[in-house]
Motif scaffolding. Sequence first.
Motif, PDB file in Angstrom:
ATOM      1  N   ARG A  31      41.151 -84.186 -55.768  1.00 14.32           N
ATOM      2  CA  ARG A  31      42.442 -83.339 -55.191  1.00 14.32           C
ATOM      3  C   ARG A  31      42.089 -81.593 -55.368  1.00 14.32           C
ATOM      4  N   PRO A  32      42.390 -80.937 -54.185  1.00 15.26           N
ATOM      5  CA  PRO A  32      42.064 -79.461 -54.318  1.00 15.26           C
ATOM      6  C   PRO A  32      43.460 -78.912 -55.129  1.00 15.26           C
ATOM      7  N   VAL A  33      42.971 -78.263 -56.389  1.00  8.71           N
ATOM      8  CA  VAL A  33      43.955 -77.895 -57.513  1.00  8.71           C
ATOM      9  C   VAL A  33      44.125 -76.407 -57.842  1.00  8.71           C
ATOM     10  N   VAL A  34      44.949 -75.878 -57.750  1.00  7.65           N
ATOM     11  CA  VAL A  34      45.222 -74.358 -58.334  1.00  7.65           C
ATOM     12  C   VAL A  34      45.935 -74.586 -59.551  1.00  7.65           C
ATOM     13  N   ALA A  35      45.692 -73.888 -60.472  1.00  7.95           N
ATOM     14  CA  ALA A  35      46.306 -73.933 -61.863  1.00  7.95           C
ATOM     15  C   ALA A  35      47.062 -72.491 -62.125  1.00  7.95           C
ATOM     16  N   VAL A  36      48.178 -72.131 -61.891  1.00  9.28           N
ATOM     17  CA  VAL A  36      48.816 -70.796 -62.067  1.00  9.28           C
ATOM     18  C   VAL A  36      49.334 -70.533 -63.548  1.00  9.28           C
ATOM     19  N   ASP A  37      48.912 -69.670 -64.352  1.00  8.32           N
ATOM     20  CA  ASP A  37      49.520 -69.438 -65.725  1.00  8.32           C
ATOM     21  C   ASP A  37      50.435 -68.415 -65.236  1.00  8.32           C
ATOM     22  N   PHE A  38      51.688 -68.821 -65.665  1.00  4.32           N
ATOM     23  CA  PHE A  38      52.883 -67.954 -65.319  1.00  4.32           C
ATOM     24  C   PHE A  38      53.638 -67.534 -66.795  1.00  4.32           C
ATOM     25  N   ASP A  39      52.939 -67.734 -67.516  1.00  4.43           N
ATOM     26  CA  ASP A  39      53.550 -67.519 -68.957  1.00  4.43           C
ATOM     27  C   ASP A  39      52.814 -66.444 -69.599  1.00  4.43           C
ATOM     28  N   PRO A  40      53.542 -65.408 -70.129  1.00  9.60           N
ATOM     29  CA  PRO A  40      52.979 -64.146 -70.616  1.00  9.60           C
ATOM     30  C   PRO A  40      52.111 -64.621 -71.926  1.00  9.60           C
ATOM     31  N   GLN A  41      52.338 -65.648 -72.565  1.00 11.94           N
ATOM     32  CA  GLN A  41      51.331 -66.010 -73.678  1.00 11.94           C
ATOM     33  C   GLN A  41      50.027 -65.996 -73.150  1.00 11.94           C
ATOM     34  N   ASN A  42      49.616 -66.278 -71.821  1.00 11.00           N
ATOM     35  CA  ASN A  42      48.325 -66.140 -71.361  1.00 11.00           C
ATOM     36  C   ASN A  42      47.173 -67.133 -72.027  1.00 11.00           C
ATOM     37  N   LEU A  43      47.868 -68.286 -72.293  1.00  9.32           N
ATOM     38  CA  LEU A  43      47.104 -69.294 -72.795  1.00  9.32           C
ATOM     39  C   LEU A  43      46.245 -70.499 -72.148  1.00  9.32           C
ATOM     40  N   LEU A  48      41.387 -74.282 -69.926  1.00  6.33           N
ATOM     41  CA  LEU A  48      40.489 -74.384 -68.938  1.00  6.33           C
ATOM     42  C   LEU A  48      39.070 -74.034 -68.919  1.00  6.33           C
ATOM     43  N   GLY A  49      38.914 -73.617 -70.180  1.00  9.73           N
ATOM     44  CA  GLY A  49      37.378 -73.379 -70.454  1.00  9.73           C
ATOM     45  C   GLY A  49      36.962 -71.846 -70.678  1.00  9.73           C
ATOM     46  N   LEU A  50      37.927 -70.997 -70.734  1.00  7.57           N
ATOM     47  CA  LEU A  50      37.505 -69.658 -70.843  1.00  7.57           C
ATOM     48  C   LEU A  50      37.369 -69.374 -72.352  1.00  7.57           C
ATOM     49  N   ASP A  51      36.343 -68.479 -72.621  1.00  7.04           N
ATOM     50  CA  ASP A  51      36.178 -68.217 -74.108  1.00  7.04           C
ATOM     51  C   ASP A  51      37.102 -67.067 -74.700  1.00  7.04           C
ATOM     52  N   GLU A  52      37.826 -66.346 -73.625  1.00  6.41           N
ATOM     53  CA  GLU A  52      38.536 -65.400 -74.090  1.00  6.41           C
ATOM     54  C   GLU A  52      39.774 -65.458 -73.267  1.00  6.41           C
TER      55      GLU A  52
END
Length: 259
Positions: A31-43, A48-52
């Motif tokens: 599937r083509p997937v877009v994941a949107v973080d719409f939570d100010p927790q920003n987690l 998804l693999g970010l170090d920071e």
Amino acid sequence: MKTIAILSTAGGAGRTTLTAALAVLLARRGRPVVAVDFDPQNLLGPHLGLDELPADGIGAAIASGAPWHAHTWRNDDGVLFVPHGDVPLSSLVSISQLLADEPAWLATSLAGIDLPAQGVVLIDTPRYPSVQAAQALYCADLIVCVTPPEPGPLATLARHLPQLRAARNESLFVLNRLNPAREMQRDALSMLSAALGPGAAPVIRLHADAALPEAFARGSWLFDDAPYSQTSHDLQGLASAVDEWLAPLAEPSRASEPR
Ligand SMILES: Nc1ncnc2c1ncn2[C@@H]1O[C@H](COP(=O)(O)OP(=O)(O)O)[C@@H](O)[C@H]1O
Ligand SMILES: [Mg+2]
């Protein structure tokens, strides 16, 4: 393209975990997937693999009015990730006010994403009710509503069910962190099914597994480390339910699906 909001009326229910797991599992099915973080927790980024924690993103753009498209990022599984970004406390009130004044802000922003019909946008949200979760509810074709099997969260879910269902989208309900050895949790399944009423789709069950947060801490996935565990099986089942709900994939993409 379909939009799916991952919602809960309780904190710590597993929204971010499920958003990331669904994004990865659906991307691996072609599937083509877009994941949107719409939570100010920003987690969502670390899942998804970010170090920071990302500094910029769609949430930060609400306050500044700056475009957020430059801050997207693609993970190893091919998920296009839209971070929330870091928002100072001093901006939270003005962001909430703007989102309250413009209920379609997120819908309008996501309309610019160019995905094929088989594609899916997954939105991680803060606890409902909140202006961010209301925006996600407004633009979702499907809500995945997750709740722990505890009396308090189930009571808040039952209380908000009318609003959640008033939006004209379809819904999947997930009981997360289930421990069948605890009698109260078995009752929770009956309570939730009763609250949803006759004719509702069966509640999806995800079992508790301490190895899930441990895998996250190591930067891996339970369904890779322990693919035959109960919770890995549950997560694959949830991904299958969502995948079946989405438009069928063309055959060539299916051919690349792992067996
Ligand atoms: N099925 C599960 N078994 C064990 N721990 C879980 C499970 N689902 C989520 N968790 C853990 O619960 C915590 C809260 O999950 P999270 O996804 O951050 O919730 P939310 O986004 O709803 O606040 C995290 O530590 C996560 O790893
Ligand atoms: Mg979260």
